[in-house]
Design an enzyme around this catalytic site. Structure first.
Site, PDB file in Angstrom:
ATOM      1  CB  THR A  84       5.762  24.764   6.728  1.00  0.00           C
ATOM      2  OG1 THR A  84       6.875  23.970   6.320  1.00  0.00           O
ATOM      3  CG2 THR A  84       4.488  24.077   6.326  1.00  0.00           C
TER       4      THR A  84
ATOM      5  CD  GLU B  81       9.678  10.112  -2.862  1.00  0.00           C
ATOM      6  OE1 GLU B  81      10.600  10.484  -3.613  1.00  0.00           O
ATOM      7  OE2 GLU B  81       8.567   9.741  -3.255  1.00  0.00           O
TER       8      GLU B  81
ATOM      9  CE  LYS C 157       4.518  26.828  -0.034  1.00  0.00           C
ATOM     10  NZ  LYS C 157       5.091  27.822  -0.932  1.00  0.00           N
TER      11      LYS C 157
ATOM     12  NE  ARG D  16       4.001   2.820  10.488  1.00  0.00           N
ATOM     13  CZ  ARG D  16       4.850   3.489   9.692  1.00  0.00           C
ATOM     14  NH1 ARG D  16       5.890   4.137  10.219  1.00  0.00           N
ATOM     15  NH2 ARG D  16       4.678   3.523   8.395  1.00  0.00           N
TER      16      ARG D  16
ATOM     17  CD1 TRP E 172       6.695   3.120   3.663  1.00  0.00           C
ATOM     18  CD2 TRP E 172       7.975   3.818   1.971  1.00  0.00           C
ATOM     19  NE1 TRP E 172       7.123   4.384   3.956  1.00  0.00           N
ATOM     20  CE2 TRP E 172       7.912   4.840   2.933  1.00  0.00           C
ATOM     21  CE3 TRP E 172       8.722   4.029   0.815  1.00  0.00           C
ATOM     22  CZ2 TRP E 172       8.562   6.053   2.789  1.00  0.00           C
ATOM     23  CZ3 TRP E 172       9.384   5.253   0.674  1.00  0.00           C
ATOM     24  CH2 TRP E 172       9.301   6.251   1.655  1.00  0.00           C
TER      25      TRP E 172
ATOM     26  CB  SER F 273      10.613   6.385 -14.548  1.00  0.00           C
ATOM     27  OG  SER F 273       9.523   7.269 -14.564  1.00  0.00           O
ATOM     28  CB  SER F 274      11.966   9.563 -10.559  1.00  0.00           C
ATOM     29  OG  SER F 274      10.763   9.031 -10.128  1.00  0.00           O
TER      30      SER F 274
ATOM     31  CG  HIS G  80      12.946  14.022  11.274  1.00  0.00           C
ATOM     32  ND1 HIS G  80      12.768  15.250  10.717  1.00  0.00           N
ATOM     33  CD2 HIS G  80      12.349  13.172  10.427  1.00  0.00           C
ATOM     34  CE1 HIS G  80      12.098  15.150   9.594  1.00  0.00           C
ATOM     35  NE2 HIS G  80      11.828  13.893   9.400  1.00  0.00           N
ATOM     36  CG  HIS G  81      12.318   9.775   8.878  1.00  0.00           C
ATOM     37  ND1 HIS G  81      10.978   9.654   8.573  1.00  0.00           N
ATOM     38  CD2 HIS G  81      12.749  10.889   8.239  1.00  0.00           C
ATOM     39  CE1 HIS G  81      10.627  10.653   7.764  1.00  0.00           C
ATOM     40  NE2 HIS G  81      11.676  11.417   7.557  1.00  0.00           N
TER      41      HIS G  81
ATOM     42  CE1 TYR H  98       8.711  18.753   3.871  1.00  0.00           C
ATOM     43  CE2 TYR H  98      11.043  18.294   3.959  1.00  0.00           C
ATOM     44  CZ  TYR H  98       9.871  18.600   4.595  1.00  0.00           C
ATOM     45  OH  TYR H  98       9.851  18.735   5.946  1.00  0.00           O
TER      46      TYR H  98
ATOM     47  CG  ASP I 268       5.794  18.547 -26.244  1.00  0.00           C
ATOM     48  OD1 ASP I 268       6.209  17.901 -25.276  1.00  0.00           O
ATOM     49  OD2 ASP I 268       4.826  18.189 -26.941  1.00  0.00           O
TER      50      ASP I 268
ATOM     51  CG  HIS J 198      12.584  14.447   5.456  1.00  0.00           C
ATOM     52  ND1 HIS J 198      11.626  13.935   6.292  1.00  0.00           N
ATOM     53  CD2 HIS J 198      12.267  15.746   5.277  1.00  0.00           C
ATOM     54  CE1 HIS J 198      10.775  14.895   6.609  1.00  0.00           C
ATOM     55  NE2 HIS J 198      11.152  15.998   6.015  1.00  0.00           N
TER      56      HIS J 198
ATOM     57  CB  SER K  49       0.346  28.492  -4.544  1.00  0.00           C
ATOM     58  OG  SER K  49       0.854  28.001  -3.337  1.00  0.00           O
TER      59      SER K  49
ATOM     60  CG  HIS L  90      -1.593   1.325   1.480  1.00  0.00           C
ATOM     61  ND1 HIS L  90      -2.597   1.823   0.678  1.00  0.00           N
ATOM     62  CD2 HIS L  90      -1.373   2.255   2.436  1.00  0.00           C
ATOM     63  CE1 HIS L  90      -2.977   3.008   1.149  1.00  0.00           C
ATOM     64  NE2 HIS L  90      -2.242   3.297   2.205  1.00  0.00           N
TER      65      HIS L  90
END
Lengths: 530, 277
Positions: free
Chosen positions: A333, A260, A336, A455, A147, A174-175, A307-308, A262, A111, A258, A273, A82
């Site tokens: 943040t 990722e 924003k 979890r 994951w 690809s990315s 921090h993870h 963002y 294009d 991390h 926005s 998931h």
């Protein structure tokens, strides 16, 4: 640039008559940013439903304590896949789909810079998606250690583990190619007069996101290559007996992971926005500060990764450093969120579906941001690590953040893309169902986490039963509501009231100067931006 | 930089090659996964995938070269290629940065922490090189001032010969271009040969703990990039012989030269952090 090309013009206009090629080959061989954007969006919608179906199984299993429908091993596969598919198959491709459709239109480019490469970036996704989905049917089943693919658990699985590594490699290719394409398009293909600081904020967020992608996808490739060699070639990167360290994987992984996070939220910021000023009928408040805030968030994303990992036995100095840098993210943040609210201030606001989703985004994403601040505090995080509080947090930023901004963007640009208005009544119904069901699903998870429910567990102690039952009811409602979304999108694509060139009176970006749907090849001659 | 000419930006017609490339990678990945899991079909599926990939590369690059020769990349397109190559090399930099990061982590944090855990690994002292506390293998590192130093000299020289070839191209001296390219390719092949020899005579493998793992991962991926760069240079040599490049317009040459210099810089870092220190 040199000027020896005056005689070449004759060769240019013979292939791009303004109608789309017909049949399947149009989609398989496309070099058109609109077609490829459409492919990205459909692919991500399919994967959204696939990974969403996995989530429905998770919530069904957790409806009451005890084992009901799936064995624990299968449950672990469900949570892992998931997450993996939602991130790499649904959220990221849909945002790239927006970039494909909107970036050339918003900067007045004919294009993408590399149209063929663009097509390859897309067609690698079904290849990787096929590999990932196939792992459910190989001996031993799909990957099940989360994951994040942490060793040493990841060392122990069967062929699915190797297939998944290779699939993620393909997704990375690809990315990276997609991101290079977006960067070059933005840097090199802007219409005359479109200076960097005149670009729509959506384009800015994608420029910075693409930079993050090019910077960190290769690092993910490192991490999973080391997993692959540890699994198959006898290296000891993550094995203490050989002098390696499983925690090293977490460092390398989260150095990717991390940014990722963002990568998945910055383009969502860009969408919101764009929408808020349109329906508040005011220009975006603090455009320049928005650009700098996005850039600051991107910079900070490189120095917060541990921090993870507060519970991995990091030295105190490391914990403090990563705690403070993480809390610093609240500043850009906060800028924003302040600017979004200030954009609304004294605007003449109307509440069409895209606006409803965007307003919900501002509120619910902010809740997710606050719970992120709570988790940034080392002593609190050590209590909450791997509890449902974390699940609640990242669904507030990923579902009510990214996914709801994506839905807002779909409603906002569907009239442009298809030439038809979507069904406003059904759109609003979809919004209210989604927003309410989302909160029923995920708000109780804060309480579950604070009460200590871990979890990635198929069964739980009895005291968690009530909140889990509520979350499951909400989850199944949330999932069912998305079928309405599919219906609305298909209905709009097939017909509906003509949208006109500019269905939203407050919109002022370049795509609204084109017809709806835009010509197959738009801005072949660049517009002049004042 | 105002790059809009009278020409519209060249948007190529529909192309089959991206799809072929996707099928190639899907086949290659499937074959590799089968191979890793000892399935008999693995090598054949992989070979098929590699074949499709080669087919795609020839087709796609062939397409690009003929478009380039037809003058379709004369204006803004050229700037796109330059930006694209720069960002691609940046992604490669980050790829190597990840492995260097792993090296620095184990040397400065991972191995010392294992030595601190005396209750787990009694008697293990933090040192480099090491195969770790559980393997008890003595590692004989490569002597930096032998083959590695020679290889450093070879790669640095190849950077000079490549630049000399570039000067030849810019001045329209075809013989200087071809000679310089041929010398660069020869030096590249010499480097690969010496690296290969070093791998053969070494008495440790990538299975020998964290030193073997980091050593072979870093030097191996670097060597792979040198091989790729050499192949690219050979293609450029053939294109030079075919007269594809003009003194003022030869981006393919420059892109390969950038790539070659990038591989060169990675080697210098390797030489310092893997071989000397």
């Amino acid at each position: 640039m040199n000027t020896t090309t005056v005689n070449d013009t004759a060769g240019h206009h013979d292939h791009d008559h303004d109608h789309a090629p017909a049949g399947l080959m149009r989609w398989l061989t496309s070099t058109n940013h609109k077609d490829i954007g459409t492919l990205y969006l459909w692919f991500s919608l399919f994967m959204f439903f696939f990974a969403g179906a996995l989530a429905m199984l998770i919530r069904a299993e957790l409806f009451q304590p005890g084992l009901q429908y799936v064995q624990p091993a299968v449950f672990n596969q469900l949570t892992t896949m998931h997450g993996l598919i939602m991130i790499f198959g649904a959220i990221m491709p849909s945002l790239v789909g927006f970039a494909n459709w909107q970036v050339p239109l918003m900067i007045g480019a004919p294009d993408m810079a590399f149209p063929r490469l663009n097509n390859w970036s897309f067609w690698l996704l079904p290849a990787a998606g096929t590999l990932l989905i196939a792992t459910f049917f190989v001996p031993g089943g799909a990957i099940s250690g989360g994951w994040t693919m942490y060793p040493p658990l990841y060392m122990q699985g069967g062929i699915a583990y190797d297939i998944s590594i290779l699939a993620v490699h393909i997704l990375g290719v690809s990315s990276i190619m997609g991101a290079i394409n977006i960067i070059v398009t933005i840097l090199n293909m802007r219409a005359p007069g479109m200076t960097l600081m005149k670009m729509p904020l959506f384009v800015w967020t994608w420029l910075i996101t693409a930079f993050l992608l090019v910077a960190v996808m290769p690092v993910l490739a490192c991490a999973i290559t080391m997993l692959l060699t540890d699994r198959n070639f006898g290296t000891h990167f993550f094995d203490a007996a050989g002098g390696g360290d499983p925690v090293m994987f977490q460092h390398v992984f989260w150095f990717f992971g991390h940014p990722e996070v963002y990568i998945m939220i910055l383009p969502a910021f860009g969408i919101v926005s764009t929408i808020l000023p349109t329906f508040a009928r005011k220009p975006l408040f603090g455009y320049v500060s928005m650009v700098y805030a996005v850039a600051s968030i991107a910079f900070l994303s490189f120095i917060v990764w541990a921090h993870h990992m507060f519970t991995t036995g990091m030295p105190l100095g490391g914990q403090l450093f990563f705690m403070y840098t993480t809390m610093l993210i609240a500043i850009p943040t906060g800028i924003k969120v302040f600017n979004w609210v200030a954009t609304l201030w004294r605007g003449s606001i109307s509440f069409e579906t895209p606006m409803l989703f965007s307003l919900a985004f501002v509120i619910l994403f902010t809740i997710g941001g606050f719970s992120g601040l709570v988790l940034a505090l080392v002593p609190v995080d050590i209590q909450l690590q791997d509890t449902y509080y974390v699940v609640a947090h990242f669904h507030y930023v990923l579902f009510s953040g990214s996914a709801m901004a994506i839905m807002a963007g779909v409603y906002y640009w569907l009239p442009k893309w298809t030439g038809h208005m979507y069904d406003e009544k059904l759109g609003k119904l979809h919004f209210w169902l989604t927003a309410i069901a989302f909160n029923i699903t995920f708000f109780p998870m804060h309480f579950l986490g604070l009460a200590g429910m871990p979890r990635r567990i198929p069964d739980y102690a009895l005291q968690f039963a009530d909140f889990n039952a509520i979350a499951s009811v909400g989850g199944l409602l949330l999932g069912a509501s998305q079928l309405l979304f599919l219906y609305i999108v298909v209905k709009c694509a097939r017909g509906g009231a003509p949208a006109g060139d500019q269905p939203w009176e407050g919109a002022d970006t370049l795509e609204w100067t084109l017809s709806s749907p835009p010509p197959y090849h738009s801005f072949v001659t660049p517009p002049l931006v004042k | 930089m105002q790059t809009h000419t009278n020409n519209a930006y060249y948007v190529p017609p529909p192309s089959i090659w991206p799809l072929v490339g996707s099928i190639a990678l899907l086949t290659l990945a499937t074959g590799f996964a089968l191979l890793l899991n000892k399935t008999a079909a693995g090598p054949y599926v992989m070979a098929l995938g590699a074949g499709i990939l080669l087919f795609m590369l020839f087709g796609w690059f062939g397409n690009v070269i003929s478009e380039s020769l037809a003058g379709k990349y004369a204006g803004q397109e050229d700037a796109s290629f330059r930006w694209g190559m720069m960002w691609f090399i940046f992604s490669e930099v980050m790829f190597f940065a990840g492995f260097f990061g792993a090296l620095f982590y184990v040397r400065n944090i991972g191995v010392p922490m294992l030595a601190d855990a005396q209750s787990l690994w009694p008697g293990f002292a933090a040192a480099w090189p090491t195969a770790g506390p559980g393997l008890k293998t003595e590692i004989m590192p490569v002597h930096a001032w032998g083959i590695p130093a020679l290889n450093t000299l070879i790669l640095l020289t190849s950077g000079v010969t490549l630049t000399w070839a570039h000067w030849g191209l810019q001045k329209g001296k075809q013989s200087q271009l071809k000679l310089g390219l041929a010398m660069t390719i020869a030096l590249g092949i010499l480097f690969i040969g010496l690296q290969w020899y070093e791998y053969v005579v070494l008495d440790f493998t990538l299975r020998d703990g964290i030193f073997g793992a980091t050593f072979f991962m870093l030097t191996g991926f670097h060597g792979f990039h040198v091989i790729l760069g050499t192949v690219m240079l050979i293609v450029i040599l053939f294109r030079s012989l075919a007269g594809h490049f003009k003194p003022e317009r030869h981006f393919a040459f420059e892109a390969v030269a950038w790539y070659w210099h990038f591989v060169d810089v990675v080697w210098l870092l390797l030489f310092v952090f893997v071989y000397i220190l």
